[in-house]
Design an enzyme around this catalytic site. Structure first.
Site, PDB file in Angstrom:
ATOM      1  N   ASP A 202      93.153 -18.551   1.760  1.00 55.72           N
ATOM      2  CA  ASP A 202      92.988 -19.948   0.148  1.00 55.72           C
ATOM      3  C   ASP A 202      92.350 -18.198  -1.165  1.00 55.72           C
ATOM      4  OD1 ASP A 202      92.927 -21.802  -0.667  1.00 55.72           O
ATOM      5  OD2 ASP A 202      90.225 -21.675  -1.071  1.00 55.72           O
ATOM      6  N   GLU A 265      97.073 -16.567  -0.809  1.00 60.57           N
ATOM      7  CA  GLU A 265      96.857 -17.191  -2.422  1.00 60.57           C
ATOM      8  C   GLU A 265      96.453 -16.381  -3.397  1.00 60.57           C
ATOM      9  OE1 GLU A 265      96.024 -21.099  -3.733  1.00 60.57           O
ATOM     10  OE2 GLU A 265      94.309 -19.794  -3.444  1.00 60.57           O
TER      11      GLU A 265
HETATM   12  C1  GLC Z   1      92.584 -22.364  -4.022  1.00 59.24           C
HETATM   13  C2  GLC Z   1      93.585 -24.057  -3.234  1.00 59.24           C
HETATM   14  C3  GLC Z   1      93.103 -25.335  -3.906  1.00 59.24           C
HETATM   15  C4  GLC Z   1      91.425 -25.482  -4.007  1.00 59.24           C
HETATM   16  C5  GLC Z   1      90.632 -23.841  -3.941  1.00 59.24           C
HETATM   17  C6  GLC Z   1      88.959 -23.679  -3.760  1.00 59.24           C
HETATM   18  O1  GLC Z   1      93.259 -22.633  -4.999  1.00 59.24           O
HETATM   19  O2  GLC Z   1      95.118 -24.076  -2.891  1.00 59.24           O
HETATM   20  O3  GLC Z   1      93.188 -26.757  -3.533  1.00 59.24           O
HETATM   21  O4  GLC Z   1      91.082 -26.294  -4.754  1.00 59.24           O
HETATM   22  O5  GLC Z   1      91.209 -22.871  -3.478  1.00 59.24           O
HETATM   23  O6  GLC Z   1      89.114 -24.009  -2.379  1.00 59.24           O
END
Ligand code: GLC
Length: 531
Positions: A202, A265
């Site tokens: 993440d 991500e």
């Molecule tokens: C990422 C996740 C999202 C979350 C954020 C904070 O972007 O995909 O859903 O709110 O991280 O952890």
């Protein structure tokens, strides 16, 4: 001959949001036992792996992306035994399991943060990013939270601010601290030892912040409709060079186990995204490529995106593509349900690992969330801009029973409007449904290696037509997509010999023989092979 490929290169990763997949205990919230009882569906669908959004103990300020214990399961979702059973049952069906690893921040209720904020002298003080106020007593600099407002929160007891890239309930860890590194890397080992096949990591670009705490510069392209975070360029808060050192540490942990994968991500421009493959395989295996979510849906734009991405990939870098996730409006709502079928054909015929978001295989649209049902903290903080993520997180639609078979209780979010017609039970045997189309595309991708790992060759991008070839020494498929609603003709002069239709997004032209010109209906995609 194909070079040896790995499961995460060949197969499709299915992203599911555990709160909304299947509720086994009637509390209105999906859980692990629910997922386990739906594994047969995922096996039937033909995906390779499931990735679960976070399932760890959490106060749920950001629905699990605020982790209070990295090595346990939140009771809402079940127990460690339930998790072990899910992994065992998935593996029994040759399905891999990926967890969501949230390294950038913990919950403010995590014992580490409670200790850290307890006093300036506590040994864990430096596990988080604390800073003295600016001379005027205000926040140390201009950094803003992704969810709006200052990214600094004042702690009256210890008279310092702490940094949070997201909610104030999500304080950022200090990844420059060796004990943070060691402890968080042990989290990976804990789950790897339990048999998980990898992680989605993440908020990876956020991991390291400028150690001189410099102000972020204004974003000249900013428009208020984008939300307050976009007002500044996150130059000093994201994609810092040192992030790659941390990624290399994660990679070496994962590489000590066989055939595991890291999917990062990374909302970054392509030239920066590909840096996350790392030098000599020291990065993540799959730096998440979200560009299909953002590109204007036009043939030329998409063709340029594919070419730019393909050209930017390092020699051993394996591509990946994403059309939907729990943070973005649903595919069928963005493009309309007819064009969503064309998008499905694109996703599943491009070179690179497709990452498929649960419910998109049904054609689910964004749910309508009345104000009193809003759950997402982003919508609550900056309402009315359409940034809220609840619409894309509504319950999976299984059948025609109450709440579409998702829960015998009251679902935590309202169901999508067309639940009676657009569910697995009803559409599974409908020869023209979106689900049947996904099923056909997935079977084709699994059974013909050229679609999974063959070369990509651009053919045409004119008007609404996007065409390309997938090819290897054994086979060539030609994919022609009509990205608009009007009928089109595609001149097959670039495609040698008579062709026959392997699959149309309308599911009604199989084996049709085409010579010289391929007629396409509006919103039709076609896969051809030599007749
Ligand atoms: C990422 C996740 C999202 C979350 C954020 C904070 O972007 O995909 O859903 O709110 O991280 O952890």
């Amino acid at each position: 001959m194909h070079r040896v490929s790995l499961w995460w290169q060949r197969g499709v990763i299915y992203h599911l949001y555990p709160r909304s997949f299947m509720d086994s205990n009637g509390d209105g919230i999906g859980d692990l036992a629910g997922i386990t009882c739906r594994l047969d569906y995922l096996q039937w669908l033909g995906v390779e792996a499931l990735w679960l959004s976070p399932i760890f103990p959490s106060p749920m300020a950001d629905f699990g992306y605020d982790v209070a214990d990295y090595t346990k399961i939140d009771p809402l979702f079940g127990t460690l035994e339930d998790f072990d059973q899910l992994v065992a049952e998935a593996h029994r069906r040759q399905l891999k399991v990926l967890l969501d690893y949230v390294p950038n921040h913990t919950s403010d209720q995590h014992p580490w943060f409670i200790a850290s904020r307890s006093s300036l002298q506590h040994p864990q003080r430096a596990w988080y990013l604390w800073h003295d106020p600016a001379p005027d007593g205000g926040p140390p600099n201009n950094w803003v939270s992704v969810f709006g407002g200052s990214a600094w929160e004042w702690d009256a007891a210890t008279q310092q601010y702490y940094y949070h890239a997201y909610l104030k309930e999500q304080p950022d860890l200090n990844w420059r601290h060796p004990a943070v590194q060691a402890t968080m890397l042990d989290v990976l080992r804990f789950w790897l030892e339990r048999g998980v096949d990898g992680f989605r990591v993440d908020a990876l670009r956020q991991l390291i912040k400028d150690d001189q705490w410099r102000d972020n510069p204004p974003n000249p392209a900013y428009h208020p409709s984008q939300g307050p975070y976009q007002a500044l360029r996150p130059l000093y808060t994201t994609d810092r060079p040192e992030v790659l050192d941390i990624v290399a540490m994660m990679r070496s942990v994962v590489d000590a186990y066989e055939a595991r994968v890291l999917l990062g991500e990374l909302y970054l421009p392509i030239e920066r995204l590909v840096a996350y493959y790392g030098v000599e395989g020291s990065g993540v295996h799959l730096p998440g490529n979200f560009h299909l979510l953002q590109v204007p849906w036009q043939a030329r734009e998409i063709a340029t995106l594919i070419d730019t991405y393909e050209a930017a990939l390092p020699a051993e870098g394996w591509p990946n593509w994403v059309l939907g996730n729990h943070d973005k409006s649903r595919l069928a709502s963005r493009l309309g349900s007819a064009q969503a079928r064309v998008a499905a054909m694109l996703l599943l015929t491009l070179r690179g690992t497709p990452i498929l978001y649960y419910g998109d295989e049904l054609g689910m649209c964004d749910g309508i969330i009345p104000p009193e049902c809003v759950q997402d903290p982003w919508e609550k903080r900056v309402p009315g801009l359409g940034l809220g993520r609840d619409p894309a997180r509504t319950p999976m639609l299984w059948d025609t029973s109450p709440n579409a078979g998702f829960t015998p209780g009251t679902p935590w979010l309202p169901l999508a409007a067309n639940a009676q017609a657009m569910n697995v039970a009803v559409t599974r045997d409908d020869p023209t449904s979106m689900l049947t189309l996904y099923g056909c595309l997935l079977v084709l991708r699994r059974t013909t290696p050229v679609l999974a790992i063959g070369a990509y060759v651009a053919l045409a991008a004119q008007g609404d037509i996007l065409a390309y070839r997938r090819t290897d020494t054994e086979r060539t498929y030609c994919i022609v997509l009509n990205l608009g609603g009007q009928p089109q003709h595609f001149d097959l002069c670039q495609v040698a010999g008579t062709q026959k239709v392997v699959l149309s997004t309308y599911l009604d032209r199989a084996d049709e023989v085409v010579q010289s010109v391929l007629p396409l209906r509006g919103d039709e995609g076609v896969i051809l092979e030599p007749a």
